[in-house]
Design an enzyme around this catalytic site. Structure first.
Site, PDB file in Angstrom:
ATOM      1  N   SER A 235      -6.567 -36.271  24.182  1.00 10.80           N
ATOM      2  CA  SER A 235      -7.969 -36.663  24.056  1.00 10.80           C
ATOM      3  C   SER A 235      -8.347 -37.624  25.193  1.00 10.80           C
ATOM      4  O   SER A 235      -8.183 -37.271  26.363  1.00 10.80           O
ATOM      5  CB  SER A 235      -8.213 -37.272  22.671  1.00 10.80           C
TER       6      SER A 235
ATOM      7  N   HIS B 270      -8.740 -31.494  15.930  1.00 15.73           N
ATOM      8  CA  HIS B 270      -8.570 -32.349  17.098  1.00 15.73           C
ATOM      9  C   HIS B 270      -7.201 -33.015  17.157  1.00 15.73           C
ATOM     10  O   HIS B 270      -6.653 -33.213  18.240  1.00 15.73           O
ATOM     11  CB  HIS B 270      -9.668 -33.411  17.120  1.00 15.73           C
TER      12      HIS B 270
END
Length: 254
Positions: A94, A228
């Site tokens: 990320s 995610h």
């Protein structure tokens, strides 16, 4: 201790100075070096993991979090210094993927400092960057977003005392992400591997696949089930990817 001293920035949970390769790991927004403990345990003693600890968290909690990813990358690259006797690989998830890229760009400008490989997880490529898409309007929206994304450490958001420690870091990281513009740089010349979850709304497989345009070396895309934070359940697969890259780099050097 200097702000660019390796001991300030890097945590080695399973020291292995004789390992044939080093993997530098960059945490996600709001994350800490501890996120990479399990991966470090899996890779030792073949690869020594050095997990980056950003200011403002855990033992660095008295330091102000930085709100500029370029400043962060400058200081981390300075702390890492030029390459040594063994290949160095970078892995980021990320926000950490953007930092891994920025640090790789900076290291590539130094003699012998370019990384041997870069792994980017859960983050669109610089050419697919979502400008200004990372800053919720207020704390309530920020916390709602973090809960929706899930991942390790989400339970901390329900503890008022711990939330007081975590919230300043989350604010700073998301402010840094909202202001971030990727460095315009020549493509890297090392292998790049993109890791993605098939249900990740933050970085779709197509957006992660676009990392292939940012290297002249080989590129591979690995897609896993999950959202995610798919990587939290896939450290074994990540370790296998790192080990394969190390084997390839070692063979090329030989």
């Amino acid at each position: 201790m200097s702000d660019t001293t390796p001991g300030t920035w890097l945590r080695r949970f399973h020291p292995a100075p004789d390992a044939p390769a080093e993997l530098v790991c960059f945490p996600h927004a709001g994350g800490s070096a501890a996120y990479w403990f399990a991966l470090s345990r899996l890779l030792t003693p073949t690869v020594e993991v050095a997990a980056v600890q950003y200011p403002g968290r855990q033992e660095r909690h008295r330091e102000e979090p930085l709100r500029d990813l370029h400043v962060l990358a400058d200081r981390i690259a300075a702390a890492l210094g030029p390459g040594g006797r063994r290949p160095r690989l970078l892995l980021g998830h990320s926000m950490g993927a953007s930092l891994a890229y920025e640090v790789a760009v900076r290291l590539a400008r130094t003699s012998g400092g370019a990384p041997a490989a870069v792994l980017v997880s859960g983050r669109p490529a610089p050419s697919r960057h979502r400008f200004g898409d990372d800053r919720p309007d207020d704390d309530r929206a920020l916390l709602a977003r973090m809960r929706a994304l899930g991942g390790t450490g989400t339970a901390l958001l329900d503890d008022p005392e711990l939330l007081g420690l975590v919230l300043p870091v989350l604010r700073a990281d998301h402010a840094a992400l909202a202001a971030y513009r990727p460095t315009a740089a020549p493509p890297l010349d090392c292998p790049v591997v993109g890791l993605t979850g098939d249900r990740d709304s933050e970085a779709t497989p197509d957006e992660v696949a676009a990392w292939g345009a940012h290297t002249t070396g080989p590129f591979a895309l690995r897609t896993f089930p999950g959202g995610h934070f798919f990587l939290s359940d896939r450290f074994a697969e990540a370790a296998a990817e790192v080990s394969a890259l190390v084997s390839g780099v070692s063979a090329a050097r030989a």
